[in-house]
Design a protein around this motif. Structure first.
Motif, PDB file in Angstrom:
ATOM      1  N   GLY A   1       4.428  18.110   2.027  1.00  0.00           N
ATOM      2  CA  GLY A   1       3.442  18.296   0.960  1.00  0.00           C
ATOM      3  C   GLY A   1       2.144  18.946   1.397  1.00  0.00           C
ATOM      4  O   GLY A   1       1.215  19.079   0.614  1.00  0.00           O
ATOM      5  N   GLU A   2       2.072  19.385   2.641  1.00  0.00           N
ATOM      6  CA  GLU A   2       0.833  19.984   3.138  1.00  0.00           C
ATOM      7  C   GLU A   2       0.875  21.496   2.952  1.00  0.00           C
ATOM      8  O   GLU A   2       1.895  22.141   3.196  1.00  0.00           O
ATOM      9  N   ARG A   3      -0.228  22.047   2.513  1.00  0.00           N
ATOM     10  CA  ARG A   3      -0.409  23.502   2.464  1.00  0.00           C
ATOM     11  C   ARG A   3      -1.578  23.801   3.403  1.00  0.00           C
ATOM     12  O   ARG A   3      -2.738  23.800   2.989  1.00  0.00           O
ATOM     13  N   PRO A   4      -1.265  24.046   4.680  1.00  0.00           N
ATOM     14  CA  PRO A   4      -2.317  24.100   5.693  1.00  0.00           C
ATOM     15  C   PRO A   4      -3.138  25.383   5.654  1.00  0.00           C
ATOM     16  O   PRO A   4      -2.688  26.427   5.188  1.00  0.00           O
ATOM     17  N   SER A   5      -4.325  25.252   6.182  1.00  0.00           N
ATOM     18  CA  SER A   5      -5.164  26.428   6.411  1.00  0.00           C
ATOM     19  C   SER A   5      -4.687  27.086   7.706  1.00  0.00           C
ATOM     20  O   SER A   5      -3.943  26.487   8.489  1.00  0.00           O
ATOM     21  N   GLN A   6      -5.161  28.301   7.924  1.00  0.00           N
ATOM     22  CA  GLN A   6      -4.838  28.974   9.185  1.00  0.00           C
ATOM     23  C   GLN A   6      -5.340  28.144  10.358  1.00  0.00           C
ATOM     24  O   GLN A   6      -4.649  27.995  11.369  1.00  0.00           O
ATOM     25  N   ARG A   7      -6.521  27.558  10.238  1.00  0.00           N
ATOM     26  CA  ARG A   7      -7.102  26.734  11.307  1.00  0.00           C
ATOM     27  C   ARG A   7      -6.217  25.522  11.584  1.00  0.00           C
ATOM     28  O   ARG A   7      -5.921  25.182  12.723  1.00  0.00           O
ATOM     29  N   ARG A   8      -5.761  24.853  10.538  1.00  0.00           N
ATOM     30  CA  ARG A   8      -4.911  23.667  10.688  1.00  0.00           C
ATOM     31  C   ARG A   8      -3.595  24.046  11.368  1.00  0.00           C
ATOM     32  O   ARG A   8      -3.107  23.339  12.242  1.00  0.00           O
ATOM     33  N   LEU A   9      -3.032  25.195  10.974  1.00  0.00           N
ATOM     34  CA  LEU A   9      -1.787  25.643  11.586  1.00  0.00           C
ATOM     35  C   LEU A   9      -2.010  26.013  13.051  1.00  0.00           C
ATOM     36  O   LEU A   9      -1.170  25.731  13.906  1.00  0.00           O
ATOM     37  N   ALA A  10      -3.151  26.616  13.363  1.00  0.00           N
ATOM     38  CA  ALA A  10      -3.481  26.935  14.754  1.00  0.00           C
ATOM     39  C   ALA A  10      -3.555  25.652  15.578  1.00  0.00           C
ATOM     40  O   ALA A  10      -3.002  25.577  16.683  1.00  0.00           O
ATOM     41  N   ASP A  11      -4.213  24.646  15.049  1.00  0.00           N
ATOM     42  CA  ASP A  11      -4.314  23.361  15.760  1.00  0.00           C
ATOM     43  C   ASP A  11      -2.936  22.744  15.966  1.00  0.00           C
ATOM     44  O   ASP A  11      -2.632  22.203  17.028  1.00  0.00           O
ATOM     45  N   HIS A  12      -2.098  22.824  14.946  1.00  0.00           N
ATOM     46  CA  HIS A  12      -0.758  22.235  14.999  1.00  0.00           C
ATOM     47  C   HIS A  12       0.135  22.929  16.036  1.00  0.00           C
ATOM     48  O   HIS A  12       0.864  22.265  16.773  1.00  0.00           O
ATOM     49  N   THR A  13       0.073  24.255  16.084  1.00  0.00           N
ATOM     50  CA  THR A  13       0.963  25.015  16.969  1.00  0.00           C
ATOM     51  C   THR A  13       0.407  25.185  18.376  1.00  0.00           C
ATOM     52  O   THR A  13       1.156  25.512  19.298  1.00  0.00           O
ATOM     53  N   GLY A  14      -0.906  25.001  18.535  1.00  0.00           N
ATOM     54  CA  GLY A  14      -1.519  25.240  19.832  1.00  0.00           C
ATOM     55  C   GLY A  14      -1.842  26.708  20.073  1.00  0.00           C
ATOM     56  O   GLY A  14      -2.221  27.091  21.171  1.00  0.00           O
ATOM     57  N   LEU A  15      -1.689  27.527  19.041  1.00  0.00           N
ATOM     58  CA  LEU A  15      -2.023  28.947  19.155  1.00  0.00           C
ATOM     59  C   LEU A  15      -3.495  29.148  18.817  1.00  0.00           C
ATOM     60  O   LEU A  15      -4.077  28.366  18.066  1.00  0.00           O
ATOM     61  N   GLU A  16      -4.080  30.205  19.335  1.00  0.00           N
ATOM     62  CA  GLU A  16      -5.466  30.542  19.020  1.00  0.00           C
ATOM     63  C   GLU A  16      -5.573  30.929  17.545  1.00  0.00           C
ATOM     64  O   GLU A  16      -4.674  31.582  17.006  1.00  0.00           O
ATOM     65  N   ALA A  17      -6.671  30.536  16.904  1.00  0.00           N
ATOM     66  CA  ALA A  17      -6.868  30.812  15.481  1.00  0.00           C
ATOM     67  C   ALA A  17      -6.796  32.310  15.181  1.00  0.00           C
ATOM     68  O   ALA A  17      -6.205  32.719  14.167  1.00  0.00           O
ATOM     69  N   LEU A  18      -7.357  33.122  16.041  1.00  0.00           N
ATOM     70  CA  LEU A  18      -7.333  34.570  15.839  1.00  0.00           C
ATOM     71  C   LEU A  18      -5.898  35.096  15.886  1.00  0.00           C
ATOM     72  O   LEU A  18      -5.519  35.970  15.101  1.00  0.00           O
ATOM     73  N   TYR A  19      -5.091  34.548  16.777  1.00  0.00           N
ATOM     74  CA  TYR A  19      -3.691  34.955  16.881  1.00  0.00           C
ATOM     75  C   TYR A  19      -2.909  34.516  15.647  1.00  0.00           C
ATOM     76  O   TYR A  19      -2.078  35.260  15.131  1.00  0.00           O
ATOM     77  N   VAL A  20      -3.180  33.319  15.157  1.00  0.00           N
ATOM     78  CA  VAL A  20      -2.523  32.837  13.935  1.00  0.00           C
ATOM     79  C   VAL A  20      -2.869  33.758  12.771  1.00  0.00           C
ATOM     80  O   VAL A  20      -2.002  34.116  11.966  1.00  0.00           O
ATOM     81  N   SER A  21      -4.119  34.181  12.688  1.00  0.00           N
ATOM     82  CA  SER A  21      -4.534  35.100  11.629  1.00  0.00           C
ATOM     83  C   SER A  21      -3.765  36.412  11.719  1.00  0.00           C
ATOM     84  O   SER A  21      -3.273  36.936  10.709  1.00  0.00           O
TER      85      SER A  21
END
Length: 161
Positions: free
Chosen positions: A52-72
């Motif tokens: 039920g979660e619709r994550p932000s890019q930041r939340r997904l970056a935190d979850h995956t361990g990837l850098e926020a800029l890379y997730v973007s």
């Protein structure tokens, strides 16, 4: 265990296993038009959406361990491929929420099936996905992932004092 593995440091073995895994996943999901990093994103997004979660890019970056800029960057490429939608968060106009498209969900389900096959191959020597050795391996990996790794501060030598 090979002779090289017997003499190797744990860090070297972790690096070798992570490289082996990344290459295997890259090859396995390439026919679906994905890279390993893209797979990590869409599979994580798929799992988060199922809860039920619709994550932000930041939340997904935190979850995956990837850098926020890379997730973007990955999100933009997945959006161009028609696999992902990026929308502004109504609660925070600075944040971008991510959601898989129908095509993205289908492609992700296919990729998850392929990667599950790789998991079975990787974990067969430990007794398979549900074995006690695999469960212990998972707990060990989780423990190691929780360790904060920061470079040591430079140490003063006797000559410096």
């Amino acid at each position: 265990m090979s002779k090289v593995s017997e003499q190797a440091t744990p860090g070297f073995l972790v690096w070798r296993l992570s490289t082996k895994w990344r290459v295997a996943v890259d090859r396995a999901v390439a026919p679906l038009g994905l890279t390993h990093a893209q797979y990590a994103m869409v599979a994580s997004l798929y799992g988060m959406h199922r809860t039920g979660e619709r994550p932000s890019q930041r939340r997904l970056a935190d979850h995956t361990g990837l850098e926020a800029l890379y997730v973007s960057k990955l999100a933009r490429s997945l959006e161009s491929a028609g696999l992902l939608e990026r929308t502004r968060d109504p609660r925070d106009p600075r944040a971008v929420q991510l959601a898989l498209t129908e095509l993205g969900r289908e492609r992700t389900r296919q990729a998850i099936d392929v990667v599950q096959g790789l998991h079975r191959q990787l974990l067969a020597p430990l007794g398979g996905l549900d074995s006690e050795r695999t469960q212990e391996f998972r707990r060990t990996l989780a423990t190691l992932l929780d360790v904060s790794l920061e470079p040591d501060a430079p140490r003063e030598t006797e000559e410096q004092s």
